[in-house]
Design an enzyme around this catalytic site. Sequence first.
Site, PDB file in Angstrom:
ATOM      1  N   SER A  31       0.478  -0.825   0.361  1.00  0.00           N
ATOM      2  CA  SER A  31       0.144  -0.023   0.287  1.00  0.00           C
ATOM      3  C   SER A  31       1.143   1.282  -0.015  1.00  0.00           C
ATOM      4  O   SER A  31       2.503   1.092   0.793  1.00  0.00           O
ATOM      5  CB  SER A  31      -0.577   0.369   1.179  1.00  0.00           C
ATOM      6  OG  SER A  31      -2.020  -1.089   0.996  1.00  0.00           O
TER       7      SER A  31
HETATM    8  N1  SAM Z   1      -0.510  -4.550   4.059  1.00  0.00           N
HETATM    9  C1  SAM Z   1      -0.595  -4.952   3.346  1.00  0.00           C
HETATM   10  C2  SAM Z   1       1.155  -4.697   3.203  1.00  0.00           C
HETATM   11  O1  SAM Z   1       1.796  -4.097   3.958  1.00  0.00           O
HETATM   12  O2  SAM Z   1       2.081  -4.885   2.074  1.00  0.00           O
HETATM   13  C3  SAM Z   1      -0.414  -4.330   1.885  1.00  0.00           C
HETATM   14  C4  SAM Z   1      -1.475  -5.591   1.960  1.00  0.00           C
HETATM   15  S1  SAM Z   1      -2.760  -5.776   0.481  1.00  0.00           S
HETATM   16  C5  SAM Z   1      -2.417  -4.067  -0.370  1.00  0.00           C
HETATM   17  C6  SAM Z   1      -4.365  -6.829   0.313  1.00  0.00           C
HETATM   18  C7  SAM Z   1      -3.454  -7.565   0.515  1.00  0.00           C
HETATM   19  O3  SAM Z   1      -5.077  -8.700   1.182  1.00  0.00           O
HETATM   20  C8  SAM Z   1      -3.042  -9.218  -0.852  1.00  0.00           C
HETATM   21  O4  SAM Z   1      -1.798  -9.387   0.008  1.00  0.00           O
HETATM   22  C9  SAM Z   1      -4.131  -9.889  -0.478  1.00  0.00           C
HETATM   23  O5  SAM Z   1      -3.395 -11.288  -0.916  1.00  0.00           O
HETATM   24  C10 SAM Z   1      -4.864 -10.285   0.382  1.00  0.00           C
HETATM   25  N2  SAM Z   1      -6.512 -10.376   0.830  1.00  0.00           N
HETATM   26  C11 SAM Z   1      -7.415 -10.205  -0.030  1.00  0.00           C
HETATM   27  N3  SAM Z   1      -8.536 -10.869   0.637  1.00  0.00           N
HETATM   28  C12 SAM Z   1      -8.063 -11.787   1.966  1.00  0.00           C
HETATM   29  C13 SAM Z   1      -8.110 -13.027   2.471  1.00  0.00           C
HETATM   30  N4  SAM Z   1     -10.323 -12.609   2.210  1.00  0.00           N
HETATM   31  N5  SAM Z   1      -7.811 -13.284   3.181  1.00  0.00           N
HETATM   32  C14 SAM Z   1      -6.626 -12.971   3.950  1.00  0.00           C
HETATM   33  N6  SAM Z   1      -5.587 -11.485   3.267  1.00  0.00           N
HETATM   34  C15 SAM Z   1      -6.405 -11.203   1.936  1.00  0.00           C
END
Ligand code: SAM
Length: 211
Positions: free
Chosen positions: A60
Site C-alpha cells: 500500500s
Molecule cells: N498490508 C499489506 C502490506 O503492508 O504490504 C498490503 C496488503 S495488499 C494491498 C492486500 C492483501 O490482501 C493481498 O496480499 C491479498 O492477497 C490479501 N488478501 C485478499 N483477500 C484476503 C483474505 N480473505 N484473507 C487474507 N488476505 C487477503
Amino acid sequence: MNYIKERNELIITLKNKGITSEKVLNAIAKVPREIFVTDKYIDKAYDDISLPLFLNQTISQPYTVAKMTELLDTFANCEVLEIGTGSGYQACILAELGCNVFSIERISELNAYARIRIEKLGYNIQLKVGDGTLGWNNTKKFDRIIITAAAPAIPETLLSILKPNGILVIPVGNRDKQEMTKIIKTETNNLTIEKHNFFKFVPLIGKEGWK
Ligand code: SAM
C-alpha cells in the site's frame, strides 16, 4: 544506501497530507520500506505510491498505511488482527507501535515473502495463511482489526470478534473505489461508524469478501 534522507522527506509529505499522529510518523520513520518492496522498485521505496509485489498484489501507499494506522488508534500491547499481510510492511508498523500483531494472508507465497522480512527486522508477529474474513480462529477476539484489501461489505465475523471498546478499519465499496470506514464498538457492544475519504485497494477475496 541508508535512505535516511528519503524517509525524512516521506515524513514531511505525510505531514503535508494531514497525518498528525507523532507516534505513527515515528513508526514510519523507523521501519525501512526498502526491505518490503521488490528489487525492481527499490528506487521508488520512499515515493508516496503503492507498488506492485507479485501475483497482482501490492504494497500500500505510505499515506494509506499512515492514515489507516492513525484511524486504528492503537495502544501499547493491544492485540491487532491484520487481514492482508502482503509484504508485511503494515504489520511491522503496528509492531513498531508496540502492538501484538496477528496477520493473515490468503496467498502462501506472500506469507513467505513477509515472514523473511519480518524475521530479518526482528519483529515478533504471528503470521498465518488463510481467509482472513473468517478471523484468526474460532475463538480469538481483538482490540483492533485492520483490513488492507477492498471489501464489498463489513464482514460480520470480523465485527463479532472485535472486543468492546474495539476499533475496526476497513475500505468498503466496489472494485474501483472504497470509502475508508472506521467502526467503533462501545463498551455495551453498540457500533458507531465513521467514513473517511476514498481509496483504491486490491480485492478482499474470501467467504465474507468478494468471491
Ligand atoms: N498490508 C499489506 C502490506 O503492508 O504490504 C498490503 C496488503 S495488499 C494491498 C492486500 C492483501 O490482501 C493481498 O496480499 C491479498 O492477497 C490479501 N488478501 C485478499 N483477500 C484476503 C483474505 N480473505 N484473507 C487474507 N488476505 C487477503
